[in-house]
Motif scaffolding. Sequence first.
Motif, PDB file in Angstrom:
ATOM      1  N   LEU A   1       0.833  -1.202   0.000  1.00 16.84           N
ATOM      2  CA  LEU A   1       0.000   0.000   0.000  1.00 16.84           C
ATOM      3  C   LEU A   1       0.870   1.254   0.000  1.00 16.84           C
ATOM      4  CD1 LEU A   1      -2.766   1.345   0.172  1.00 16.84           C
ATOM      5  CD2 LEU A   1      -2.663   1.090   2.658  1.00 16.84           C
ATOM      6  N   LEU A   2       1.927   1.225   0.801  1.00 16.45           N
ATOM      7  CA  LEU A   2       2.844   2.363   0.847  1.00 16.45           C
ATOM      8  C   LEU A   2       3.454   2.624  -0.520  1.00 16.45           C
ATOM      9  CD1 LEU A   2       4.567   4.475   2.408  1.00 16.45           C
ATOM     10  CD2 LEU A   2       6.225   2.652   2.805  1.00 16.45           C
ATOM     11  N   ARG A   3       3.923   1.569  -1.184  1.00 17.84           N
ATOM     12  CA  ARG A   3       4.538   1.740  -2.494  1.00 17.84           C
ATOM     13  C   ARG A   3       3.535   2.238  -3.532  1.00 17.84           C
ATOM     14  NH1 ARG A   3       9.636  -0.168  -3.471  1.00 17.84           N
ATOM     15  NH2 ARG A   3       9.336   1.178  -5.296  1.00 17.84           N
ATOM     16  N   LEU A   4       2.267   1.836  -3.387  1.00 14.33           N
ATOM     17  CA  LEU A   4       1.227   2.322  -4.290  1.00 14.33           C
ATOM     18  C   LEU A   4       1.042   3.826  -4.123  1.00 14.33           C
ATOM     19  CD1 LEU A   4      -1.072   1.845  -6.322  1.00 14.33           C
ATOM     20  CD2 LEU A   4      -2.573   1.352  -4.364  1.00 14.33           C
ATOM     21  N   VAL A   5       0.959   4.272  -2.871  1.00 14.85           N
ATOM     22  CA  VAL A   5       0.799   5.703  -2.602  1.00 14.85           C
ATOM     23  C   VAL A   5       2.005   6.480  -3.111  1.00 14.85           C
ATOM     24  CG1 VAL A   5       0.617   7.433  -0.785  1.00 14.85           C
ATOM     25  CG2 VAL A   5      -0.722   5.325  -0.633  1.00 14.85           C
ATOM     26  N   ILE A   6       3.185   5.958  -2.841  1.00 17.79           N
ATOM     27  CA  ILE A   6       4.411   6.622  -3.291  1.00 17.79           C
ATOM     28  C   ILE A   6       4.448   6.719  -4.811  1.00 17.79           C
ATOM     29  CG2 ILE A   6       6.920   6.327  -3.473  1.00 17.79           C
ATOM     30  CD1 ILE A   6       6.841   5.197  -0.620  1.00 17.79           C
ATOM     31  N   GLY A   7       4.067   5.633  -5.481  1.00 17.70           N
ATOM     32  CA  GLY A   7       4.051   5.644  -6.936  1.00 17.70           C
ATOM     33  C   GLY A   7       3.104   6.687  -7.489  1.00 17.70           C
ATOM     34  N   MET A   8       1.956   6.847  -6.847  1.00 14.02           N
ATOM     35  CA  MET A   8       0.977   7.838  -7.303  1.00 14.02           C
ATOM     36  C   MET A   8       1.513   9.251  -7.114  1.00 14.02           C
ATOM     37  SD  MET A   8      -2.550   6.114  -5.872  1.00 14.02           S
ATOM     38  CE  MET A   8      -3.542   7.518  -6.384  1.00 14.02           C
ATOM     39  N   VAL A   9       2.146   9.496  -5.961  1.00 19.42           N
ATOM     40  CA  VAL A   9       2.696  10.829  -5.696  1.00 19.42           C
ATOM     41  C   VAL A   9       3.798  11.168  -6.691  1.00 19.42           C
ATOM     42  CG1 VAL A   9       4.006  12.215  -4.027  1.00 19.42           C
ATOM     43  CG2 VAL A   9       2.090  10.804  -3.252  1.00 19.42           C
TER      44      VAL A   9
END
Length: 300
Positions: free
Chosen positions: A15-23
Motif C-alpha cells: 500500500l505504501l509503495r502504491l501511494v508513493i508511486g501515485m505521488v
Amino acid sequence: MVDFRDLQHRLEYALLRLVIGMVRLFPLDLASNLSARAWRVLAPHGRRQERALANLAIAYPEKSLEERRKIARAMWGNLGRVMVEVIQIDRMLADRSRLEFRSQKVFDRYDGKLGPAVAVTLHLGNWELSVEPFTRMGGHPAAIYRLVKNPYVDRYIRQQRKDLFPGGMLAKGKAYGDNSEGQKTARLIMDFVRRGGRLGIVSDLHDKNGLPVPFFGRQAKSTPVPAMIARRTGSRIWMGRCVRKGESSRFWLEVKELKVARTANQGNDIRETTAALQRQFEAWIRESPEQWMWSNRRWG
C-alpha cells in the motif's frame, strides 16, 4: 503455516509503495502544493491539533487563539509539503538550485579538517535536508533514526535515504521483535564518532529520560545525547536548520558551531551544552514558528 504478521507487513508495504508511486507521477512542485492544501484543510480536525494548540499556548501566551490557530494551519501546510518532498527526495537532491547554503565561512574554516562531529537539527522546514551540508563536504554522515516495526518499510526508508546519509542509518528501538539492534545503538554511535565519523541527530523532542532545561520559558526534558557524545569523544557539535522559502520546495540552510563545555565536571558540561542547544532551537523557532512541528510532544 501462514505467518499473518509477515502478510500484514507485506500488505502495508504494498500500500505504501502504491501511494508513493501515485505521488511520484506528479511534478514535485505541483504535488507539494496539492498536499499542502489538503493538510491545511484536513489536519486541523485530527487529534494532534489539540496538542499543537496547547504547545503554542505555552510558547506564545501573549497571542490570541486565532493567531495560534493561524500558525498551526501554516504548520500543517508545511508538513504536507514535507511528506511529498520526502517521497521525491532524490529529485530534490538532483536539483541543486533548490538548496541555498548560507554558512560559507563555516565551510571554509573546516574544509578538509572538520574531524569527528555531531550534526544536530530540529523539526523545522524540511529537516531531512539539514544534513546536506555535511554530505556535500564529503563527510559521509550517518544518522540515528527510530526503527520502523514493519521490516519491509524500514528497509525501504534506509534505501531512500542512502544519498542523504551515506554513512548509514543507526536504528533506535527494537529490531522486529527483539532488542538486539536497539541495544547496540549507543555503542555503535560512540565508536562511529570516535573513528572520525559525522553523525546526524534530530534533538527537539520530549525525552522522558532527558535533562530538564529551559525551552520557551518552561523546563522541558531534552536529550543529552549530542552533548554526551561530543563531551566524551572530543568531537564538535554543528547545529543546522533548513528553512523553507515562502510556500515553495526551495530552502536555505545554515549551520552554526556550538561550543561544547569541557571542564572537570562532565555532568555539568553535558547539561550546559544541552541547554545552549535548546536555546538556539528556540531562537530559530521564533524566527519561523509556522515551520516547526508543534504537534510533537515537547513538554511533559
